[in-house]
Design an enzyme around this catalytic site. Sequence first.
Site, mmCIF file in Angstrom:
data_model
loop_
_atom_site.group_PDB
_atom_site.id
_atom_site.type_symbol
_atom_site.label_atom_id
_atom_site.label_comp_id
_atom_site.label_asym_id
_atom_site.label_seq_id
_atom_site.Cartn_x
_atom_site.Cartn_y
_atom_site.Cartn_z
ATOM 1 N N GLU A 51 0.698 -1.082 0.061
ATOM 2 C CA GLU A 51 -0.092 -0.100 -0.040
ATOM 3 C C GLU A 51 0.831 1.274 -0.080
ATOM 4 O OE1 GLU A 51 -2.612 -3.246 1.867
ATOM 5 O OE2 GLU A 51 -0.534 -2.547 2.116
ATOM 6 N N PHE A 113 -12.456 -6.160 13.559
ATOM 7 C CA PHE A 113 -11.393 -6.801 12.811
ATOM 8 C C PHE A 113 -11.031 -5.558 11.676
ATOM 9 C CE2 PHE A 113 -9.928 -9.362 8.871
ATOM 10 C CZ PHE A 113 -8.827 -9.675 9.680
ATOM 11 N N GLN A 114 -9.904 -5.284 11.720
ATOM 12 C CA GLN A 114 -9.201 -4.500 10.880
ATOM 13 C C GLN A 114 -9.718 -3.128 10.808
ATOM 14 O OE1 GLN A 114 -8.932 -6.235 6.773
ATOM 15 N NE2 GLN A 114 -7.134 -7.147 7.096
ATOM 16 N N LYS A 163 -18.039 0.406 5.055
ATOM 17 C CA LYS A 163 -18.378 -0.617 4.414
ATOM 18 C C LYS A 163 -19.947 -0.258 3.895
ATOM 19 C CE LYS A 163 -18.327 -5.431 3.547
ATOM 20 N NZ LYS A 163 -17.473 -5.643 2.283
ATOM 21 N N MET A 482 24.512 7.982 2.733
ATOM 22 C CA MET A 482 24.624 9.204 3.183
ATOM 23 C C MET A 482 24.644 9.293 4.804
ATOM 24 S SD MET A 482 24.299 12.234 2.456
ATOM 25 C CE MET A 482 23.388 12.586 0.910
#
Length: 568
Positions: A51, A113-114, A163, A482
């Site tokens: 993602e 959940f999630q 949802k 760096m």
Amino acid sequence: MTQITGAQAIVQCLIEENATTVFGYPGGAVIDLYDELIRSPAIKHILVRHEQAAVHAADGYARVSGQVGVALLTSGPGATNGVTGIATAYLDSIPLVILTGQVPTAMIGNDAFQEVDIVGITRPCTKHNYLVKNKEDLIPTIREAFYLARTGRPGPVLVDLPKDIMKALVTPQEPAVIRLANYRPTHEPLMEHIAAACRLILEAHRPVLYVGGGVVLSDAHRELFELATKLDIPVTTTLMALGAFPGTHSLCMGMLGMHGTYTANMAVAESDLLISVGARFDDRVTGKLDSFAPRARIIHIDIDPTSISKNVKVDVPIVSDCRKALAAMNTWFNNEQQISLDREKDKHRPWFDQIRQWNEKHPLAYRDEGNEVIKPQYVVEMIDRLTNGEAIIATEVGQHQMWAAQFYRFNQPRHFLTSGGLGTMGYGFPAAIGAKMVHPDKTVIDIAGDASIQMNIQELATARQYRCPVKIAILNNRFLGMVRQWQELFYEKRYSSTEMDVAPDFVALAEAYGAVGLRATRKSEVEDVIKEALRVDNTVLMDFQISREEGVYPMVPAGKATTEMLLV
């Protein structure tokens, strides 16, 4: 009027906003929206492998196209995986709309959940964000999100979509002019401020145009070029503005700041007028603040009023879109008949003599160590030569980023993609994929380090799936380069956790994904490897095994004035 589902309404809004390419990764919370996307031939969805890469790819798409980029993420870890990309876009003022899935409204706050509070998490790194709780608000919210992302100082806007809202039936709404009570960005400059700025320019003997990324974002490069060449004003750009003024033009002094050119840093320090356009006086540019441009009066043009006098006090503030302000200044000079432009140019000749001396004394340079050693600067120079300076260049973050900025001469805007504000390793490769989706016929190259490329190297699968022939040039020194350079200079070469001796065989890894892998271990092999990469119609990963302890110079140490540069 026939009702449609929330998911269908979102797709219609995307089409209405000309968001025809979406980068994302599916999940249960957004499955209804994905079901609509597959039935919509007007929108191309690019399936990434992480993602974070979805947001970076949308970011690259936005920087190159000038349009709003779109990323689609599922709830919970899908949304949180995107936060680094959102923060990257926020600090560089890139217009994005990020759509995230959320658990049904009745379950919000129950640790479902999630479930995660992505609105709360991203509040500090978005221009604005929304949680859509009522289906009637869905269509206006999506439209507002695009409006906010693209107007004023651009930035990412997140819309969190439960949802049940995407399943609900909603009534389509006709587009309407968006007016927000507390959001009215100023685009037009005040003419008295324009006149004051122009009079300061006429009084100056050692002026410098200090150009930032706002010039690119507002497509003001033509107006900038007109002003600089009309009055013979030397130009220096920030990292984010490379290409806003042609890098090969005689007025261009290159980048300023921590790894800027000796000429640019000295010119700013000795200038009597600094004309800042679309820049924010970042600490990497100013160095020690009380030593920055100490002899100069300052004009500052920026669309964001909170940026003006935030870090450096200015004499003439101009709150405006950069293009409109520069156009107004050009008009002012064109209308003032008593002004002799030739006289103005003559007045600057001693200034240009001084600039020429600085450039001859300390040009950008590096030590050639013969045919057995690959210098990273040479690789970038060769990429510049073999692409005629016309490629779109993305970078990760580190030494390779600075070498690309120094030694690739950018002549066009929107051809350099890099994480300037946040400094995000792993940015360049997915951003290059996003750029290639905009310009499939252009050469797109990600200049990377061997450490940075591994942050999102899984996107080789994305590039291959969509037949996206981006090229990756890894400047491989087997170090976190760096940080290693700082350890060399300031920590007595105690290389704590910066050695990368265990690394993949990049050539074999590329081939495992079905891409092409190439390697150069000697200077004499560099040109042939780049030519082969440009010839092949496939994703190509080039592994250049460079001098291990090469440094980026000039360099301004932390806390020092920009005139206190460490040189080659």
